[in-house]
Design a protein around this motif. Structure first.
Motif, PDB file in Angstrom:
ATOM      1  N   GLU A 280       1.077  -1.109  -0.230  1.00 62.28           N
ATOM      2  CA  GLU A 280      -0.037  -0.062  -0.161  1.00 62.28           C
ATOM      3  C   GLU A 280       0.908   1.260  -0.058  1.00 62.28           C
ATOM      4  OE1 GLU A 280      -2.567   1.811   3.384  1.00 62.28           O
ATOM      5  OE2 GLU A 280      -3.464   0.171   2.531  1.00 62.28           O
ATOM      6  N   THR A 281       1.952   1.258   0.692  1.00 58.12           N
ATOM      7  CA  THR A 281       3.017   2.418   0.847  1.00 58.12           C
ATOM      8  C   THR A 281       3.388   2.493  -0.559  1.00 58.12           C
ATOM      9  OG1 THR A 281       3.081   1.952   3.108  1.00 58.12           O
ATOM     10  CG2 THR A 281       4.842   3.120   1.990  1.00 58.12           C
ATOM     11  N   VAL A 282       4.014   1.582  -1.008  1.00 57.93           N
ATOM     12  CA  VAL A 282       4.762   1.762  -2.330  1.00 57.93           C
ATOM     13  C   VAL A 282       3.771   2.138  -3.321  1.00 57.93           C
ATOM     14  CG1 VAL A 282       5.893   0.691  -4.245  1.00 57.93           C
ATOM     15  CG2 VAL A 282       6.618   0.047  -1.792  1.00 57.93           C
ATOM     16  N   ALA A 283       2.574   1.488  -3.433  1.00 58.14           N
ATOM     17  CA  ALA A 283       1.688   1.954  -4.368  1.00 58.14           C
ATOM     18  C   ALA A 283       1.148   3.260  -4.291  1.00 58.14           C
ATOM     19  CB  ALA A 283       0.484   1.163  -4.439  1.00 58.14           C
ATOM     20  N   ALA A 284       1.185   4.016  -3.071  1.00 54.24           N
ATOM     21  CA  ALA A 284       0.678   5.302  -2.982  1.00 54.24           C
ATOM     22  C   ALA A 284       1.869   6.255  -3.132  1.00 54.24           C
ATOM     23  CB  ALA A 284       0.179   5.358  -1.347  1.00 54.24           C
ATOM     24  N   LYS A 285       2.938   6.085  -2.689  1.00 55.57           N
ATOM     25  CA  LYS A 285       3.981   6.875  -2.494  1.00 55.57           C
ATOM     26  C   LYS A 285       5.292   6.940  -3.731  1.00 55.57           C
ATOM     27  CE  LYS A 285       3.876   7.883   2.317  1.00 55.57           C
ATOM     28  NZ  LYS A 285       4.699   8.075   3.466  1.00 55.57           N
ATOM     29  N   MET A 286       5.341   5.841  -4.596  1.00 54.98           N
ATOM     30  CA  MET A 286       6.399   5.551  -5.548  1.00 54.98           C
ATOM     31  C   MET A 286       5.787   5.669  -6.861  1.00 54.98           C
ATOM     32  SD  MET A 286       8.843   3.020  -3.591  1.00 54.98           S
ATOM     33  CE  MET A 286      10.565   4.077  -3.607  1.00 54.98           C
ATOM     34  N   ARG A 287       4.563   6.233  -7.253  1.00 58.06           N
ATOM     35  CA  ARG A 287       4.101   6.311  -8.488  1.00 58.06           C
ATOM     36  C   ARG A 287       5.130   6.985  -9.617  1.00 58.06           C
ATOM     37  NH1 ARG A 287      -0.941   5.127  -9.470  1.00 58.06           N
ATOM     38  NH2 ARG A 287      -2.735   5.363  -7.736  1.00 58.06           N
ATOM     39  N   GLY A 288       5.205   6.223 -10.719  1.00 58.74           N
ATOM     40  CA  GLY A 288       6.169   6.510 -11.691  1.00 58.74           C
ATOM     41  C   GLY A 288       7.766   5.950 -11.479  1.00 58.74           C
TER      42      GLY A 288
END
Length: 157
Positions: free
Chosen positions: A42-50
């Motif tokens: 959830e954290t990666v999906a929310a904060k590492m877009r692109g």
């Protein structure tokens, strides 16, 4: 040399993953990812877009379930190339033959482009000049990953 690790915190401020920061094709890249806390996908999906994020197959499945796009699936395979000289000579499959790579990088470029067309996981949007300078010339000169194996220099006999 130890590479500096970075931490990505979840919405509660708790580190969820650690990673080594890099760059691939002009975009940020998190590799050597380690899950160290709650809600990592959830954290990666929310904060590492692109970002490019290199993770295990299981963690990758969690990320794709959250909308990430799988760019490439790979396996790490290793071989002691120092011992390769002791192997018996290989034979080419029927209808093929081994020949030396005696071409200039500019002559190899069209085949390289055809091998990695748009849509291929290893396609690169780099210009021909960039590919020649950054990849083909150093590869053929033995500078990118080391000297070419004998099969690339001369035919097997």
């Amino acid at each position: 040399m130890q590479q500096e690790r970075h931490f990505l915190e979840n919405e509660q401020g708790v580190p969820a993953i650690s990673y080594v920061h890099g760059e691939r094709d002009g975009r940020p890249w998190a590799h050597k990812v380690e899950i160290i806390g709650p809600r990592p996908a959830e954290t990666v999906a929310a904060k590492m877009r692109g970002w490019y994020v290199t993770v295990s197959e299981d963690f990758g499945a969690e990320l794709t379930a959250r909308g990430a796009r799988l760019i490439r699936h790979a396996h790490v395979i290793s071989c002691d190339l120092g011992a390769a000289a002791a192997w018996p000579p290989a034979t080419a499959p029927e209808g093929f033959r081994f020949t030396p790579c005696d071409r200039a990088p500019e002559e190899v470029l069209p085949a390289w482009r055809n091998a990695f067309p748009p849509g291929h996981p290893d396609h690169s949007p780099r210009t021909d000049e960039e590919v020649l300078r950054e990849e083909l010339a150093p590869l053929l000169q033995g500078e990118l990953i080391g000297p070419l194996l004998p099969a690339a220099h001369s035919p097997w006999t």
